[in-house]
Enzyme design. Structure first.
Site, PDB file in Angstrom:
ATOM      1  N   ASN A   1       0.865  -1.182   0.000  1.00  0.00           N
ATOM      2  CA  ASN A   1       0.000   0.000   0.000  1.00  0.00           C
ATOM      3  C   ASN A   1       0.902   1.232   0.000  1.00  0.00           C
ATOM      4  O   ASN A   1       1.484   1.575   1.027  1.00  0.00           O
ATOM      5  CB  ASN A   1      -0.890  -0.030   1.257  1.00  0.00           C
ATOM      6  CG  ASN A   1      -1.695   1.241   1.435  1.00  0.00           C
ATOM      7  OD1 ASN A   1      -1.798   2.058   0.518  1.00  0.00           O
ATOM      8  ND2 ASN A   1      -2.279   1.411   2.617  1.00  0.00           N
ATOM      9  N   TRP A   2       1.000   1.861  -1.156  1.00  0.00           N
ATOM     10  CA  TRP A   2       1.929   3.002  -1.271  1.00  0.00           C
ATOM     11  C   TRP A   2       1.389   4.271  -0.624  1.00  0.00           C
ATOM     12  O   TRP A   2       2.123   5.249  -0.485  1.00  0.00           O
ATOM     13  CB  TRP A   2       2.224   3.283  -2.751  1.00  0.00           C
ATOM     14  CG  TRP A   2       3.153   2.293  -3.373  1.00  0.00           C
ATOM     15  CD1 TRP A   2       3.540   1.080  -2.859  1.00  0.00           C
ATOM     16  CD2 TRP A   2       3.846   2.441  -4.619  1.00  0.00           C
ATOM     17  NE1 TRP A   2       4.412   0.461  -3.726  1.00  0.00           N
ATOM     18  CE2 TRP A   2       4.622   1.275  -4.816  1.00  0.00           C
ATOM     19  CE3 TRP A   2       3.871   3.439  -5.586  1.00  0.00           C
ATOM     20  CZ2 TRP A   2       5.420   1.087  -5.947  1.00  0.00           C
ATOM     21  CZ3 TRP A   2       4.667   3.249  -6.710  1.00  0.00           C
ATOM     22  CH2 TRP A   2       5.439   2.091  -6.884  1.00  0.00           C
ATOM     23  N   LYS A   3       0.105   4.273  -0.286  1.00  0.00           N
ATOM     24  CA  LYS A   3      -0.514   5.493   0.278  1.00  0.00           C
ATOM     25  C   LYS A   3      -0.226   6.688  -0.649  1.00  0.00           C
ATOM     26  O   LYS A   3      -0.125   6.497  -1.861  1.00  0.00           O
ATOM     27  CB  LYS A   3      -0.023   5.729   1.706  1.00  0.00           C
ATOM     28  CG  LYS A   3      -0.130   4.453   2.557  1.00  0.00           C
ATOM     29  CD  LYS A   3       0.038   4.690   4.008  1.00  0.00           C
ATOM     30  CE  LYS A   3      -0.091   3.358   4.737  1.00  0.00           C
ATOM     31  NZ  LYS A   3      -0.086   3.495   6.171  1.00  0.00           N
TER      32      LYS A   3
ATOM     33  N   HIS B   1      -9.502   1.425   4.749  1.00  0.00           N
ATOM     34  CA  HIS B   1      -8.241   1.606   5.473  1.00  0.00           C
ATOM     35  C   HIS B   1      -8.472   2.579   6.629  1.00  0.00           C
ATOM     36  O   HIS B   1      -9.261   3.530   6.504  1.00  0.00           O
ATOM     37  CB  HIS B   1      -7.173   2.144   4.519  1.00  0.00           C
ATOM     38  CG  HIS B   1      -5.810   2.116   5.134  1.00  0.00           C
ATOM     39  ND1 HIS B   1      -5.394   3.088   6.014  1.00  0.00           N
ATOM     40  CD2 HIS B   1      -4.799   1.221   5.039  1.00  0.00           C
ATOM     41  CE1 HIS B   1      -4.165   2.792   6.431  1.00  0.00           C
ATOM     42  NE2 HIS B   1      -3.785   1.663   5.846  1.00  0.00           N
TER      43      HIS B   1
ATOM     44  N   GLU C   1      -6.868   4.986   7.661  1.00  0.00           N
ATOM     45  CA  GLU C   1      -6.627   6.399   7.333  1.00  0.00           C
ATOM     46  C   GLU C   1      -7.846   7.004   6.642  1.00  0.00           C
ATOM     47  O   GLU C   1      -8.115   8.198   6.785  1.00  0.00           O
ATOM     48  CB  GLU C   1      -5.353   6.529   6.479  1.00  0.00           C
ATOM     49  CG  GLU C   1      -4.112   6.334   7.360  1.00  0.00           C
ATOM     50  CD  GLU C   1      -2.918   5.707   6.671  1.00  0.00           C
ATOM     51  OE1 GLU C   1      -2.870   5.692   5.430  1.00  0.00           O
ATOM     52  OE2 GLU C   1      -2.019   5.220   7.391  1.00  0.00           O
TER      53      GLU C   1
ATOM     54  N   GLU D   1      -5.419  -4.572  10.700  1.00  0.00           N
ATOM     55  CA  GLU D   1      -4.414  -3.525  10.852  1.00  0.00           C
ATOM     56  C   GLU D   1      -4.688  -2.736  12.129  1.00  0.00           C
ATOM     57  O   GLU D   1      -5.482  -1.783  12.117  1.00  0.00           O
ATOM     58  CB  GLU D   1      -4.460  -2.575   9.652  1.00  0.00           C
ATOM     59  CG  GLU D   1      -4.164  -3.243   8.335  1.00  0.00           C
ATOM     60  CD  GLU D   1      -3.522  -2.266   7.350  1.00  0.00           C
ATOM     61  OE1 GLU D   1      -2.457  -2.583   6.837  1.00  0.00           O
ATOM     62  OE2 GLU D   1      -4.084  -1.185   7.142  1.00  0.00           O
TER      63      GLU D   1
ATOM     64  N   GLY E   1       2.514   2.558  10.610  1.00  0.00           N
ATOM     65  CA  GLY E   1       3.494   3.630  10.416  1.00  0.00           C
ATOM     66  C   GLY E   1       4.197   4.067  11.686  1.00  0.00           C
ATOM     67  O   GLY E   1       4.872   5.091  11.705  1.00  0.00           O
TER      68      GLY E   1
ATOM     69  N   SER F   1       3.427  -1.822  10.239  1.00  0.00           N
ATOM     70  CA  SER F   1       4.884  -1.857  10.395  1.00  0.00           C
ATOM     71  C   SER F   1       5.495  -3.222  10.068  1.00  0.00           C
ATOM     72  O   SER F   1       6.438  -3.651  10.726  1.00  0.00           O
ATOM     73  CB  SER F   1       5.281  -1.405  11.808  1.00  0.00           C
ATOM     74  OG  SER F   1       4.832  -0.086  12.038  1.00  0.00           O
TER      75      SER F   1
ATOM     76  N   GLY G   1       2.851  -1.111   4.244  1.00  0.00           N
ATOM     77  CA  GLY G   1       2.878   0.304   3.869  1.00  0.00           C
ATOM     78  C   GLY G   1       4.298   0.745   3.548  1.00  0.00           C
ATOM     79  O   GLY G   1       4.823   0.504   2.465  1.00  0.00           O
ATOM     80  N   GLY G   2       4.955   1.358   4.533  1.00  0.00           N
ATOM     81  CA  GLY G   2       6.276   1.952   4.342  1.00  0.00           C
ATOM     82  C   GLY G   2       7.276   1.039   3.639  1.00  0.00           C
ATOM     83  O   GLY G   2       8.009   1.476   2.744  1.00  0.00           O
TER      84      GLY G   2
HETATM   85  P1  PGA Z   1       2.837   0.509   7.549  1.00  0.00           P
HETATM   86  O1  PGA Z   1       1.384   0.696   6.913  1.00  0.00           O
HETATM   87  O2  PGA Z   1       3.386  -0.814   7.039  1.00  0.00           O
HETATM   88  O3  PGA Z   1       3.643   1.682   7.051  1.00  0.00           O
HETATM   89  O4  PGA Z   1       2.668   0.495   9.024  1.00  0.00           O
HETATM   90  C1  PGA Z   1       0.509  -0.388   6.767  1.00  0.00           C
HETATM   91  C2  PGA Z   1      -0.812   0.082   6.201  1.00  0.00           C
HETATM   92  O5  PGA Z   1      -1.298   1.138   6.614  1.00  0.00           O
HETATM   93  O6  PGA Z   1      -1.416  -0.575   5.333  1.00  0.00           O
END
Ligand code: PGA
Length: 263
Positions: A10-12, A102, A104, A176, A182, A221, A242-243
């Site tokens: 997930n590149w956000k 998600h 967010e 999640e 993050g 993470s 994500g990251g």
């Molecule tokens: P993260 O994000 O790996 O940077 O914690 C995961 C996500 O929000 O899908």
């Protein structure tokens, strides 16, 4: 445990044309142990921002082992919804997956369980595979509300389903925990396993076969240094990353761990 491990990036809101090109080129040229053939036992996808999907689709055509997904979609099929993207458009451009709900989007766009369920079914109607995200915030965990929050998020979808748990056929769930996204904090493998088991049990109450086949990913993470112990848990079927999905080497290292465990 579902049959295949999934690793979805997930590149956000990260990336650029240059980043997409460099990412895909590096993956296409990765040493043979990372080659497409080698990844056959793992389902891998990346979810770049909408505006880069077309470019990524073209480049990924050369890398069949890596599928494409979007990060959101509209609950509506088409019409006067300025700024929204329909499920059929995502299919049109070559997406297979779409992330739904998600945290967010729940937090910053105030998406309700009801809206998320509507998006889930919009994705399914168009033939996309929805990745339904569920998870509790730090405050909810501290108030011992983790299980009730997650069950509420799942039941919101089940209650709108015309066919019971069958809606989770050709769908994924991602657990999640919001406090782990993050932040560098990861749920312990045991904690993730407990929630994944609860999710599978909940679906199994409706349909044991669907529950058994359902990939339940962990997100929060995930990186190469913690992926092995998470993927070893019986109900953890991969990760939403994500990251660590932004750099090809980090992402491929996680895919490689999944691949080795699948063998
Ligand atoms: P993260 O994000 O790996 O940077 O914690 C995961 C996500 O929000 O899908």
């Amino acid at each position: 445990m579902a049959t295949k491990l999934h690793v979805i990036g997930n590149w956000k809101m990260h990336g650029s044309k240059q980043h997409v090109a460099a990412f895909c080129t590096e993956i296409a040229n990765a040493p043979s142990k990372h080659s497409s053939k080698h990844l056959a036992k793992v389902e891998v996808a990346i979810c770049p921002p909408f505006v880069y999907l077309h470019q990524a689709a073209k480049l990924l055509a050369q890398i069949p082992a890596i599928k494409l997904g979007a990060q959101d979609l509209s609950r509506y099929e088409s019409g006067a919804y300025t700024g929204q993207i329909a499920a059929s458009m995502l299919v049109d451009i070559g997406c297979r997956y779409v992330i739904i709900g998600h945290s967010e989007r729940r937090q910053y766009n105030h998406e309700s369980n009801e809206e998320i369920a509507a998006k889930f079914f919009a994705a399914k109607s168009a033939g996309l595979i929805p990745i339904l995200c569920v998870g509790e915030t730090k405050e909810q965990r501290e108030r011992n509300q983790t299980e009730s929050i997650i069950l509420e998020q799942i039941h919101a979808v089940l209650s709108q389903s015309q066919k019971g748990a069958d809606c989770f056929n050709q769908a994924l769930i991602a657990y999640e925990p919001v406090w782990a996204i993050g932040t560098g904090l990861t749920a312990t493998p045991e904690l993730a396993q407990a929630i994944h088991h609860l999710l599978r049990q909940t679906i199994a109450e409706y349909d044991a076969n669907v529950a058994e086949q359902l990939p339940i990913l962990y997100g929060g993470s995930v990186k190469a240094s913690n992926a092995t112990e998470l993927f070893r848990m019986p109900d953890v079927d991969g990760a939403l990353v994500g990251g660590a999905s932004l750099q090809p080497t980090d992402f491929l290292a996680i895919c490689e761990i999944a691949k080795n465990l699948a063998e």
